[in-house]
Design a protein around this motif. Structure first.
Motif, PDB file in Angstrom:
ATOM      1  N   LEU A  91       0.844  -1.205   0.000  1.00 32.78           N
ATOM      2  CA  LEU A  91       0.000   0.000   0.000  1.00 32.78           C
ATOM      3  C   LEU A  91       0.876   1.252   0.000  1.00 32.78           C
ATOM      4  CD1 LEU A  91      -2.902  -0.745   2.534  1.00 32.78           C
ATOM      5  CD2 LEU A  91      -2.843  -1.107   0.053  1.00 32.78           C
ATOM      6  N   SER A  92       0.317   2.332  -0.510  1.00 31.86           N
ATOM      7  CA  SER A  92       1.055   3.601  -0.568  1.00 31.86           C
ATOM      8  C   SER A  92       1.274   4.150   0.848  1.00 31.86           C
ATOM      9  CB  SER A  92       0.263   4.628  -1.371  1.00 31.86           C
ATOM     10  OG  SER A  92      -0.918   4.980  -0.672  1.00 31.86           O
ATOM     11  N   TYR A  94       0.426   7.086   1.753  1.00 40.83           N
ATOM     12  CA  TYR A  94      -0.832   7.741   2.119  1.00 40.83           C
ATOM     13  C   TYR A  94      -1.816   6.738   2.732  1.00 40.83           C
ATOM     14  CZ  TYR A  94      -5.247  10.224   1.855  1.00 40.83           C
ATOM     15  OH  TYR A  94      -6.444  10.786   2.192  1.00 40.83           O
ATOM     16  N   LYS A  95      -1.968   5.578   2.078  1.00 37.35           N
ATOM     17  CA  LYS A  95      -2.955   4.599   2.566  1.00 37.35           C
ATOM     18  C   LYS A  95      -2.545   4.007   3.909  1.00 37.35           C
ATOM     19  CE  LYS A  95      -5.398   3.455  -1.614  1.00 37.35           C
ATOM     20  NZ  LYS A  95      -5.447   2.608  -2.818  1.00 37.35           N
ATOM     21  N   ASN A  96      -1.240   3.787   4.082  1.00 31.70           N
ATOM     22  CA  ASN A  96      -0.776   3.306   5.387  1.00 31.70           C
ATOM     23  C   ASN A  96      -1.105   4.322   6.477  1.00 31.70           C
ATOM     24  OD1 ASN A  96       0.966   0.673   5.715  1.00 31.70           O
ATOM     25  ND2 ASN A  96       1.444   1.440   3.664  1.00 31.70           N
ATOM     26  N   ARG A  98      -3.431   6.631   6.383  1.00 28.51           N
ATOM     27  CA  ARG A  98      -4.894   6.735   6.470  1.00 28.51           C
ATOM     28  C   ARG A  98      -5.476   5.669   7.410  1.00 28.51           C
ATOM     29  NH1 ARG A  98      -9.257   6.671   7.157  1.00 28.51           N
ATOM     30  NH2 ARG A  98     -11.135   7.178   5.962  1.00 28.51           N
ATOM     31  N   ASP A 129       2.576   8.745  -2.625  1.00 24.21           N
ATOM     32  CA  ASP A 129       1.997   7.751  -3.531  1.00 24.21           C
ATOM     33  C   ASP A 129       2.895   6.536  -3.763  1.00 24.21           C
ATOM     34  OD1 ASP A 129      -0.317   9.309  -3.887  1.00 24.21           O
ATOM     35  OD2 ASP A 129       0.789  10.606  -5.271  1.00 24.21           O
TER      36      ASP A 129
END
Ligand code: ADP
Ligand code: MG
Length: 234
Positions: A91-92, A94-96, A98, A129
């Motif tokens: 995962l990016s 950002y997603k981590n 989030r 990203d």
């Protein structure tokens, strides 16, 4: 803020933490130091609700949380950055990050917290990203700490923040930990890098074979004969 009183922690029926007592005052950086296998991570798991003490009590802001489940402990304001970081590698960034804000679905609030994390770790904004697996050890540790901050904790638990990081970056990570504290987050950290941790903290407890064997200011513990002989080989 945090009071741990005479706790025992067991895996199955094997006790690994015996009669451990310590406290963390609001605004402090407190370190638990000791060599590998002495029980530091287990103590953090006990505070975070991932292990329930079989004896003793844990209280947070005056509330007994000894038997409170991990999920509810996060909502009370305690966040654990686990040993080895435990990121989602594909995962990016950002997603981590989030994922650390899973208790809220308020988009504006999440962006506000994300901006705070990016202000502390500008590199993460540049790399938001990128997959987590493509980052250096130090950058991955920044993501792990950033994810911990995304739940907006009052107390941040850090398990070996220096693990797997290039030596010249370790100072930088501890600098950031002090900055996070100066922004109002209380810190409890555990470390095998005894010297770095004792230089960065206000107070410290030395953990050996599941017991507290010494406590004091970071400086006093660092200068103690026990630490000088057992850990620094002086
Ligand atoms: N999941 C587990 N199951 C059984 N024993 C464990 C587990 N995790 C840790 N231990 C044992 O508990 C003791 C303390 O480990 P740990 O808390 O990880 O120490 P540290 O973080 O100081 O290296 C060790 O003897 C370790 O083998
Ligand atoms: Mg550990």
């Amino acid at each position: 803020m945090l009071n741990v009183e005479k706790i025992q922690l067991k895996y199955g029926n094997i006790p690994v933490i015996h009669d451990v007592t310590f406290r963390v005052e609001k605004g402090e950086i407190v370190a638990l130091v000791g060599g590998n296998g002495n029980g530091k991570s287990s103590i953090l798991r006990g505070v975070a609700g991932l292990l329930t003490p079989s004896l003793g009590t844990v209280s947070f802001e005056g509330r007994d949380i000894t038997k409170t489940q991990a999920f509810d402990i996060v909502s009370l304001g305690i966040s654990l950055v686990p040993e080895g970081r435990r990121l989602f590698p594909s995962l990016s960034v950002y997603k981590n990050l989030r994922l650390g804000a899973y208790l809220t679905d308020d988009g504006k609030e999440i962006e506000k917290r994300m901006d705070y994390v990016y202000s502390i770790f500008p590199t993460l904004k540049e790399r938001k990203d990128q997959r987590a697996s493509t980052l250096s050890g130090g950058e991955q540790q920044m993501v792990a700490i950033g994810r911990g901050l995304m739940s907006q904790p009052k107390l941040l638990l850090l398990d070996e923040p220096s693990w797997g990081i290039a030596p010249k970056l370790v100072d930088k990570i501890f600098e950031v930990i002090r900055e996070i504290r100066n922004n109002g987050v209380t810190i409890l950290l555990v470390e095998q890098d005894v010297q770095e941790a004792l230089e960065a903290c206000d107070r410290a407890y030395v953990i050996q074979t599941g017991r507290v064997v010494m406590e004091g200011t970071g400086r006093d513990v660092l200068n103690s004969e026990l630490i000088q002989k057992a850990f620094l080989g002086l």
